[in-house]
Design an enzyme around this catalytic site. Structure first.
Site, PDB file in Angstrom:
ATOM      1  N   ASP A  30       7.048  42.402  21.487  1.00 54.59           N
ATOM      2  CA  ASP A  30       7.758  41.284  20.867  1.00 54.59           C
ATOM      3  C   ASP A  30       7.533  40.063  21.743  1.00 54.59           C
ATOM      4  O   ASP A  30       8.171  39.897  22.786  1.00 54.59           O
ATOM      5  CB  ASP A  30       9.249  41.603  20.741  1.00 54.59           C
ATOM      6  CG  ASP A  30      10.063  40.399  20.250  1.00 54.59           C
ATOM      7  OD1 ASP A  30       9.462  39.483  19.647  1.00 54.59           O
ATOM      8  OD2 ASP A  30      11.289  40.391  20.462  1.00 54.59           O
ATOM      9  N   GLU A 196       8.335  39.905  12.081  1.00 56.74           N
ATOM     10  CA  GLU A 196       9.563  40.140  12.836  1.00 56.74           C
ATOM     11  C   GLU A 196      10.728  40.610  11.953  1.00 56.74           C
ATOM     12  O   GLU A 196      11.449  41.543  12.350  1.00 56.74           O
ATOM     13  CB  GLU A 196       9.937  38.877  13.617  1.00 56.74           C
ATOM     14  CG  GLU A 196       8.979  38.608  14.773  1.00 56.74           C
ATOM     15  CD  GLU A 196       9.133  37.230  15.378  1.00 56.74           C
ATOM     16  OE1 GLU A 196      10.018  36.472  14.911  1.00 56.74           O
ATOM     17  OE2 GLU A 196       8.386  36.905  16.315  1.00 56.74           O
TER      18      GLU A 196
END
Length: 431
Positions: A30, A196
């Site tokens: 991430d 995401e």
């Protein structure tokens, strides 16, 4: 033949039960605007692990600082943000793979202390140490991803060369390719890029349950993104997106910092102008913001060298600034900013042709969604509580780690959450 097949099945079963599971070889990344993280899915046991650094921290600040002798990454770079502001680059994700005109780049870079220049439509950062040079956003990203790679290798004890990475749903093909390029510079092969919001939905287990309409509110340190997902079987379709790329936890901290500086001026009759004083106040403002999510009030004590700026030749003892900050004061300081969160939510429902009561799950992503007043506003808007079963700071990396486990063939994961690209999708941005 039948006995041979039975023996193979039995051997496989006994292996799963009694042999140590293999080390995961694919990590989930991430690369966030403000913080970044790395996670893995452990085969066999079905656990997701978000890997911590040597100090036990599971998130690394997305900052890189250049000095005459070293390139510092993460927390070390963040510590130099006030003393070495021109050479400490953060928020590089805002620039990666994006094409800029001169006016737009000036507007976007005006908020930063470091210098951003235009190189044939691409943003680059100007750094001056022993000499002056430029670095690209993907280079900054590569240093952060290299840090995450090294953390994973140290924890797992095996070399890591493959990964799955997350990107904002609104990233176009160029931005996705440049993100992959950053990973390649860090020695990583990207097996898949996942949005995401989809990663967050997977972290909450929504790819397995009977849920159809999922609204993801992603409020991090610097940006707000709201996505409306529609799930059909194991497939996610992004129906609508909206957001505000100039709203996040940094803005809430800045309001509190300004309030503290006003109180310093009122208490001592002099403004805090020294870099080290402002740095200390900013650290305490950030810490107070975090503590106010758990407590109704916090007390701070900050040593300041206020008078040193007036008489540099004569050392003066530091003064101690004391203050109690209540949650109510914090909410009043940010009331107008908190209200801005609802506008993108209303927009995605309108764009997605959905009534608020038709939303099955409200998923919270990003540390700023921990703020009680923000959760209250969202809850009041929908008439039900959002899903808070997953740490909002780690939701995306946990989802990406699950997808990494799928790509690595980990048992017992069997079904991947597929994203269907919506070619007609547009993001509405509020500033």
């Amino acid at each position: 033949m039948g006995s041979v097949i039975l023996a193979l099945f039995l051997a496989g079963y006994l292996g799963q039960q009694y042999l140590p599971p293999p080390k995961p070889r694919v990590v989930g990344l991430d690369l966030g605007t403000t913080y970044c993280s790395v996670g893995v899915f452990h085969p066999g046991v079905g656990d997701v692990e978000v890997i911590a650094d040597e100090a036990g921290r599971k998130s690394v600040p997305s900052a890189v600082s250049f000095t005459p002798t070293r390139v510092l990454v993460g927390h070390e770079a963040q510590d130099l943000a006030d003393s070495n502001p021109q050479n400490t680059v953060y928020d590089a994700k805002r620039f990666i793979g994006k094409v800029f005109g001169e006016d737009l780049l000036k507007q976007e870079s005006a908020r930063y202390p470091f210098q951003v220049i235009n190189n044939n439509g691409s943003a680059e950062f100007l750094v001056t140490t022993n000499h002056t040079f430029t670095v690209s956003p993907e280079f900054i990203g590569s240093r952060l991803l290299l840090k995450l790679k090294e953390m994973a290798e140290k924890q797992l004890g095996v070399p890591i060369q493959k990964a799955v990475i997350s990107v904002p749903a609104e990233f176009d093909e160029r931005q996705r390719n440049y993100t992959i390029r950053a990973a390649n510079l860090a020695g990583l092969e990207i097996l898949r890029v996942i949005n995401e919001p989809t990663a967050a939905a997977m972290a909450y287990g929504l790819h397995k349950v009977d849920v159809f309409n999922v609204l993801v509110v992603d409020l991090g340190g610097g940006t707000l993104d709201v996505s409306l997902l529609n799930k059909q079987g194991g497939m996610f379709i992004t129906r609508a997106m909206a957001g505000n790329n100039k709203l996040g936890g940094q803005d809430f901290s800045q309001r509190l910092l300004q309030h503290m500086m006003d109180q310093v001026r009122l208490t001592f009759g002099i403004a805090a102008t020294l870099k080290e004083d402002i740095h200390r106040l900013r650290q305490h403002a950030e810490e107070a913001k975090l503590n106010l999510t758990l407590r109704p009030s916090v007390s701070i004590q900050v040593p300041l060298r206020l008078h040193a700026a007036e008489t540099p030749g004569a050392p003066k003892p530091p003064v101690v600034f004391k203050m109690t900050i209540t949650r109510e004061v914090f909410e009043e300081l940010n009331a107008d900013l908190f209200q801005k969160i609802l506008a993108p939510i209303q927009t995605v429902l309108t764009e997605g042709r959905l009534e608020r009561e038709e939303v099955d799950e409200i998923v919270l992503v990003g540390g700023s969604t921990r703020i009680p007043r923000i959760r209250q506003l969202i809850s009041q808007f929908f008439g039900k509580e959002p899903n808070t079963s997953v740490d909002p700071d780690l939701a995306v990396v946990m989802g990406v780690a699950i997808q990494a486990g799928i790509m690595g063939g980990s048992w017992p994961l069997q079904v991947s959450a597929i994203e269907i690209p919506n070619r007609h999708l547009r993001k509405v941005n509020f500033n």
